[in-house]
Design a protein around this motif. Structure first.
Motif, PDB file in Angstrom:
ATOM      1  N   MET A  59      -0.419   4.101   5.495  1.00 47.53           N
ATOM      2  CA  MET A  59      -0.025   3.828   4.111  1.00 47.53           C
ATOM      3  C   MET A  59      -1.234   3.820   3.168  1.00 47.53           C
ATOM      4  O   MET A  59      -2.362   3.527   3.559  1.00 47.53           O
ATOM      5  CB  MET A  59       0.693   2.482   4.015  1.00 47.53           C
ATOM      6  CG  MET A  59       2.158   2.521   4.384  1.00 47.53           C
ATOM      7  SD  MET A  59       2.980   0.955   3.952  1.00 47.53           S
ATOM      8  CE  MET A  59       4.694   1.421   4.147  1.00 47.53           C
ATOM      9  N   ASP A 176       2.001   3.368  -1.532  1.00 47.54           N
ATOM     10  CA  ASP A 176       3.113   2.828  -0.757  1.00 47.54           C
ATOM     11  C   ASP A 176       3.291   1.329  -0.933  1.00 47.54           C
ATOM     12  O   ASP A 176       4.404   0.810  -0.795  1.00 47.54           O
ATOM     13  CB  ASP A 176       2.894   3.122   0.733  1.00 47.54           C
ATOM     14  CG  ASP A 176       2.752   4.610   1.002  1.00 47.54           C
ATOM     15  OD1 ASP A 176       3.727   5.344   0.750  1.00 47.54           O
ATOM     16  OD2 ASP A 176       1.672   5.035   1.444  1.00 47.54           O
ATOM     17  N   SER A 200       5.396   7.020  -7.517  1.00 47.47           N
ATOM     18  CA  SER A 200       5.446   6.296  -6.239  1.00 47.47           C
ATOM     19  C   SER A 200       6.876   5.834  -5.936  1.00 47.47           C
ATOM     20  O   SER A 200       7.215   4.662  -6.084  1.00 47.47           O
ATOM     21  CB  SER A 200       4.500   5.096  -6.280  1.00 47.47           C
ATOM     22  OG  SER A 200       3.181   5.478  -6.579  1.00 47.47           O
ATOM     23  N   ASN A 202       8.526   5.275  -3.255  1.00 50.24           N
ATOM     24  CA  ASN A 202       8.752   4.362  -2.130  1.00 50.24           C
ATOM     25  C   ASN A 202       7.909   3.096  -2.210  1.00 50.24           C
ATOM     26  O   ASN A 202       7.717   2.404  -1.204  1.00 50.24           O
ATOM     27  CB  ASN A 202       8.462   5.089  -0.812  1.00 50.24           C
ATOM     28  CG  ASN A 202       9.351   6.299  -0.617  1.00 50.24           C
ATOM     29  OD1 ASN A 202      10.562   6.227  -0.816  1.00 50.24           O
ATOM     30  ND2 ASN A 202       8.764   7.421  -0.243  1.00 50.24           N
ATOM     31  N   LEU A 203       7.438   2.795  -3.408  1.00 45.23           N
ATOM     32  CA  LEU A 203       6.520   1.679  -3.588  1.00 45.23           C
ATOM     33  C   LEU A 203       7.165   0.331  -3.257  1.00 45.23           C
ATOM     34  O   LEU A 203       8.299   0.056  -3.639  1.00 45.23           O
ATOM     35  CB  LEU A 203       6.015   1.653  -5.037  1.00 45.23           C
ATOM     36  CG  LEU A 203       5.087   0.507  -5.420  1.00 45.23           C
ATOM     37  CD1 LEU A 203       3.802   0.553  -4.606  1.00 45.23           C
ATOM     38  CD2 LEU A 203       4.783   0.554  -6.916  1.00 45.23           C
TER      39      LEU A 203
END
Length: 265
Positions: A59, A176, A200, A202-203
């Motif tokens: 990540m 991430d 982002s 999928n943050l």
């Protein structure tokens, strides 16, 4: 709970070990985090357990308000050699111990430490450090009565400050996970990372939520939470017993807590 071994090195510096096995340098004058790590090896176990669940090898991570680096070391161990962390700590004396801890654990291959503050702009800002409650050092000034009542000492200086969008402008790519513990600057940080948020999808976020401190730096606490919801984040209050799904209205009247936010599936 096991007892951590610590060695006093002189010059108010102690070398200790966390419960995760990481060596860590600490300032013995601090009474906010240092005693807990020196004697027990732990800090905010309920947050550490969540971090271990959601942060995975490889990540890309950003941490604002690294302090002595307990979570920086934990994060570095989780992401492995193929991950990366940019970590920010504005207090030079705390940053020195953070850097040394990263070095002796062999994590400078994946962690880039930066001695600067993060907000919504670039330049310099007044930064106020506390000697005995170093974890409370902040962009906002302290009430002299509070400082005197806690037998503490405050020193202020002009710190370099950046926004995350400006910092990553030439290397913008998705992140991430971000951890923010910035004593009320979280709203400013979010305002200054709009491009980073947009790229982002999928943050995941862990952040301190302190309405009094947020307001002291010009952030409306409810509007900050509503902004995160508008950006498709689900909100959870981090309790020692686990995560509790919340809405911005649920946190009306909350004095202080830690929040976990992740993008809706």
């Amino acid at each position: 709970m096991s007892i951590s071994k610590s060695v006093y090195l002189g010059d108010f510096t102690c070398l200790s070990k966390t419960d995760r096995g990481h060596k860590i340098y600490l300032d013995t004058r601090d009474i906010s985090l240092a005693p807990h790590i020196m004697l027990d090896g732990v800090w905010e176990t309920w947050i550490a357990e969540l971090v271990e669940k959601v942060v995975l090898p490889g990540m890309r991570v950003v941490e604002v308000g690294a302090n002595v680096g307990y979570f920086t070391l934990l994060l570095a161990g989780r992401i492995g050699p193929n991950g990366s962390i940019d970590t920010f700590e504005a207090n030079p004396s705390v940053y020195k111990n953070l850097y040394r801890s990263l070095a002796i654990n062999g994590f400078l291959d994946r962690v880039r430490p930066h001695c600067m503050a993060v907000a919504d702009r670039c330049g310099t800002v007044p930064f106020h450090t506390r000697l005995h409650y170093q974890g409370s050092s902040s962009l906002h000034a302290f009430d002299p009565a509070e400082v005197e009542g806690s037998l503490d000492e405050v020193k202020s200086f002009d710190a370099t400050v950046t926004s995350l969008d400006a910092f990553f402008e030439k290397s913008l790519q998705p992140i991430d996970f971000i951890k923010m513990d910035a004593e009320g600057a979280e709203g400013l940080i979010v305002s200054g990372m709009q491009q980073l948020l947009a790229c982002s999808p999928n943050l995941k976020i862990v952040m301190e939520y302190s309405p009094i401190q947020l307001a002291a730096l010009g952030t409306n606490p409810q509007e900050l939470l509503e902004e995160l919801v508008s950006l498709k984040f689900d909100l959870f209050k981090i309790n020692p017993s686990g995560l509790e799904r919340v809405s911005p209205k649920d946190l009306l009247g909350e004095v202080h807590c830690e929040i976990y936010a992740e993008r809706s599936r």
